[in-house]
Design an enzyme around this catalytic site. Structure first.
Site, PDB file in Angstrom:
ATOM      1  N   GLY A 113       0.872  -1.182   0.000  1.00  0.00           N
ATOM      2  CA  GLY A 113       0.000   0.000   0.000  1.00  0.00           C
ATOM      3  C   GLY A 113       0.899   1.218   0.000  1.00  0.00           C
ATOM      4  O   GLY A 113       1.554   1.509   0.998  1.00  0.00           O
ATOM      5  N   ASP A 131       2.138  -1.632  -4.508  1.00  0.00           N
ATOM      6  CA  ASP A 131       0.745  -1.174  -4.595  1.00  0.00           C
ATOM      7  C   ASP A 131       0.093  -1.886  -5.775  1.00  0.00           C
ATOM      8  O   ASP A 131       0.772  -2.351  -6.691  1.00  0.00           O
ATOM      9  CB  ASP A 131       0.660   0.348  -4.791  1.00  0.00           C
ATOM     10  N   ARG A 148     -11.515   5.835   5.526  1.00  0.00           N
ATOM     11  CA  ARG A 148     -12.849   6.355   5.838  1.00  0.00           C
ATOM     12  C   ARG A 148     -13.113   7.676   5.134  1.00  0.00           C
ATOM     13  O   ARG A 148     -12.193   8.440   4.853  1.00  0.00           O
ATOM     14  CB  ARG A 148     -12.944   6.634   7.349  1.00  0.00           C
ATOM     15  N   ASN A 207     -11.924  -4.135   2.856  1.00  0.00           N
ATOM     16  CA  ASN A 207     -10.542  -4.375   3.282  1.00  0.00           C
ATOM     17  C   ASN A 207     -10.261  -5.848   3.608  1.00  0.00           C
ATOM     18  O   ASN A 207      -9.112  -6.288   3.541  1.00  0.00           O
ATOM     19  CB  ASN A 207     -10.174  -3.443   4.444  1.00  0.00           C
ATOM     20  N   SER A 248      -4.061  -1.401   8.254  1.00  0.00           N
ATOM     21  CA  SER A 248      -5.358  -1.164   7.613  1.00  0.00           C
ATOM     22  C   SER A 248      -6.517  -1.343   8.600  1.00  0.00           C
ATOM     23  O   SER A 248      -6.462  -2.202   9.481  1.00  0.00           O
ATOM     24  CB  SER A 248      -5.544  -2.137   6.446  1.00  0.00           C
ATOM     25  N   HIS A 301      -9.273  -0.759  18.324  1.00  0.00           N
ATOM     26  CA  HIS A 301      -9.062   0.543  17.677  1.00  0.00           C
ATOM     27  C   HIS A 301     -10.379   1.026  17.069  1.00  0.00           C
ATOM     28  O   HIS A 301     -10.589   1.018  15.871  1.00  0.00           O
ATOM     29  CB  HIS A 301      -7.991   0.392  16.594  1.00  0.00           C
TER      30      HIS A 301
HETATM   31  O1  TXD Z   1      -3.988   3.554  13.518  1.00  0.00           O
HETATM   32  C1  TXD Z   1      -4.209   2.990  12.487  1.00  0.00           C
HETATM   33  N1  TXD Z   1      -4.068   1.691  12.386  1.00  0.00           N
HETATM   34  C2  TXD Z   1      -4.652   3.745  11.292  1.00  0.00           C
HETATM   35  C3  TXD Z   1      -5.122   3.008  10.148  1.00  0.00           C
HETATM   36  C4  TXD Z   1      -4.550   5.164  11.238  1.00  0.00           C
HETATM   37  C5  TXD Z   1      -4.904   5.824  10.075  1.00  0.00           C
HETATM   38  C6  TXD Z   1      -5.365   5.131   8.873  1.00  0.00           C
HETATM   39  N2  TXD Z   1      -5.573   3.748   9.055  1.00  0.00           N
HETATM   40  C7  TXD Z   1      -5.916   2.908   7.888  1.00  0.00           C
HETATM   41  O2  TXD Z   1      -4.753   2.681   7.111  1.00  0.00           O
HETATM   42  C8  TXD Z   1      -6.897   3.478   6.908  1.00  0.00           C
HETATM   43  O3  TXD Z   1      -8.217   3.364   7.371  1.00  0.00           O
HETATM   44  C9  TXD Z   1      -6.618   2.610   5.690  1.00  0.00           C
HETATM   45  O4  TXD Z   1      -7.307   1.367   5.817  1.00  0.00           O
HETATM   46  C10 TXD Z   1      -5.108   2.348   5.761  1.00  0.00           C
HETATM   47  C11 TXD Z   1      -4.268   3.159   4.757  1.00  0.00           C
HETATM   48  O5  TXD Z   1      -4.454   4.526   4.925  1.00  0.00           O
HETATM   49  P1  TXD Z   1      -3.840   5.591   3.861  1.00  0.00           P
HETATM   50  O6  TXD Z   1      -4.169   6.931   4.359  1.00  0.00           O
HETATM   51  O7  TXD Z   1      -2.432   5.264   3.538  1.00  0.00           O
HETATM   52  O8  TXD Z   1      -4.755   5.248   2.596  1.00  0.00           O
HETATM   53  P2  TXD Z   1      -4.494   5.577   1.039  1.00  0.00           P
HETATM   54  O9  TXD Z   1      -3.706   6.817   0.870  1.00  0.00           O
HETATM   55  O10 TXD Z   1      -5.826   5.478   0.371  1.00  0.00           O
HETATM   56  O11 TXD Z   1      -3.589   4.362   0.574  1.00  0.00           O
HETATM   57  C12 TXD Z   1      -4.056   3.061   0.484  1.00  0.00           C
HETATM   58  C13 TXD Z   1      -3.296   2.393  -0.643  1.00  0.00           C
HETATM   59  C14 TXD Z   1      -3.603   2.989  -2.018  1.00  0.00           C
HETATM   60  O12 TXD Z   1      -2.403   3.389  -2.664  1.00  0.00           O
HETATM   61  C15 TXD Z   1      -4.272   1.847  -2.768  1.00  0.00           C
HETATM   62  O13 TXD Z   1      -4.008   1.817  -4.164  1.00  0.00           O
HETATM   63  C16 TXD Z   1      -3.678   0.635  -2.061  1.00  0.00           C
HETATM   64  O14 TXD Z   1      -3.679   0.998  -0.692  1.00  0.00           O
HETATM   65  N3  TXD Z   1      -4.418  -0.601  -2.275  1.00  0.00           N
HETATM   66  C17 TXD Z   1      -3.800  -1.780  -2.414  1.00  0.00           C
HETATM   67  N4  TXD Z   1      -2.502  -2.117  -2.355  1.00  0.00           N
HETATM   68  C18 TXD Z   1      -2.196  -3.401  -2.564  1.00  0.00           C
HETATM   69  N5  TXD Z   1      -3.113  -4.356  -2.792  1.00  0.00           N
HETATM   70  C19 TXD Z   1      -4.421  -4.058  -2.846  1.00  0.00           C
HETATM   71  N6  TXD Z   1      -5.333  -5.020  -3.077  1.00  0.00           N
HETATM   72  C20 TXD Z   1      -4.810  -2.713  -2.650  1.00  0.00           C
HETATM   73  N7  TXD Z   1      -5.999  -2.083  -2.650  1.00  0.00           N
HETATM   74  C21 TXD Z   1      -5.750  -0.781  -2.411  1.00  0.00           C
END
Ligand code: TXD
Length: 327
Positions: free
Chosen positions: A13, A37, A86, A99, A123, A179
């Site tokens: 990611g 990604d 979100r 997810n 995630s 969380h």
């Molecule tokens: O405290 C915590 N654990 C958190 C978690 C705090 C803040 C955000 N939190 C969660 O982290 C949030 O709810 C998301 O589920 C993740 C990632 O957050 P981010 O802000 O980095 O999200 P982005 O910018 O949308 O990035 C997600 C990336 C994006 O580039 C997608 O193309 C990629 O995930 N993505 C994938 N990568 C690989 N494989 C698959 N299948 C895939 N699907 C989407």
């Protein structure tokens, strides 16, 4: 003498958190980075961009951007930040179905190409995603953990620091449980280099205990809803700077075998009265991942809050459409 290796950190990611994390991990010289990604070009673009910071930031590390899990080979640590985030008005649980599918695919890639790695899941909904990741990979529980407690504790400390006008670096704060909005900031443990925050608040408000308590309640509530507060303001994503910093704290603890005590989502086998679930608890994190879960006696109020938070995690996990076989 053979070549002395250096750590290899894979980040699945390459979105907001993945990109910032990769940048800071290199500028702190933690190891070589693989950015993965599903979107073509995003990890490649970010890896070229970060590589071009190396001269000014003075690091000599390899950063590879890829859409191929085979590049994970040899990774010591894999961080999973893949998935949807979100939008205003959504809860973390609303992300569970989309997810979960992503977690299956990602876990299979890790299992195949980085079978000896330690995994830090980021995630959301966090505790459910860690559970799935461990089940899909089949890795030992101590090697699969979730990052949330470090961030939630840092948020609690930040709000206390602002209220008291004291450096956040001197503030100890602990948040446990799942969380979600029912997470459990432990008021009793909040202190400034040992001095209880509750006492400092009472002094600040000239002995008015009920006002001091009200202020503490507000700090607790703000901590519980801090993620949502940021989502509401950003409108098109969620927090990413502080999550990245919190992940780095965990990576460093593993790579450098620090044996630091921090909140992390770990698999409980009876600790705090919970059997067979991942929930945020105090852990010793070192070279073996979650080396120990540190128990303490909760008071009645803490136990009620903790049990409620655990129940929310259990309900979500049990609601998954396609729960893999229980471990
Ligand atoms: O405290 C915590 N654990 C958190 C978690 C705090 C803040 C955000 N939190 C969660 O982290 C949030 O709810 C998301 O589920 C993740 C990632 O957050 P981010 O802000 O980095 O999200 P982005 O910018 O949308 O990035 C997600 C990336 C994006 O580039 C997608 O193309 C990629 O995930 N993505 C994938 N990568 C690989 N494989 C698959 N299948 C895939 N699907 C989407």
């Amino acid at each position: 003498m053979g070549r002395i290796g250096r750590a290899k950190i894979a980040i699945i990611g390459s979105g907001n958190i993945g990109g910032i994390l990769a940048y800071h991990a290199t500028s702190r010289k933690l190891g070589d980075i693989v950015l993965y990604d599903i979107v073509e070009g995003r990890p490649q673009g970010k890896s070229i961009d970060i590589s071009a910071a190396a001269r000014e930031d003075e690091f000599d590390l390899r950063i590879v951007g890829t859409n191929d899990y085979a590049d994970l080979k040899g990774s010591n640590i894999v961080v999973i930040t893949a998935g949807a985030t979100r939008r205003p008005g959504m809860s973390r649980s609303d992300l569970v179905h989309i997810n979960s599918k992503i977690m299956k695919e990602v876990s299979e890639g890790i299992k195949k190409f980085a079978p000896n790695s330690y995994i830090i899941v980021v995630s959301n909904p966090l505790d459910a995603m860690v559970t799935l990741c461990q089940r899909y990979t089949g890795f030992p529980h101590h090697k699969v953990m979730g990052m949330a407690g470090v961030l939630d504790s840092a948020r609690f400390a930040t709000f206390i620091a602002w209220e008291l006008g004291i450096s956040v670096r001197d503030i100890n704060a602990t948040v446990l449980g799942g969380h979600g909005d029912s997470m459990v900031p432990i008021v009793r443990f909040a202190n400034v280099n040992g001095i209880p925050v509750t006492e400092l608040l009472e002094r600040k408000y000239k002995g008015d205990k009920s006002h001091a308590k009200k202020v503490m309640d507000q700090l607790v509530e703000r901590t519980q809803t801090a993620g949502g507060e940021v989502v509401k303001l950003l409108k098109d994503g969620s927090a990413f700077f502080s999550p990245a910093s919190s992940i780095l704290t965990m990576i460093e603890a593993i790579i450098q075998d620090q044996k630091r005590l921090m909140s992390a989502s770990a698999y409980l086998t009876g600790q705090f009265g919970v059997y067979g679930y991942y929930v945020g608890v105090p852990c010793i994190i070192g070279a073996e991942g979650v080396e120990q879960i540190v128990e303490f006696t909760m008071n009645e109020e803490e136990k009620i809050m903790f049990d409620k938070s655990v129940a929310a995690v259990q309900e979500l996990i049990n609601s998954l459409n396609d729960p893999p076989n229980a471990a």
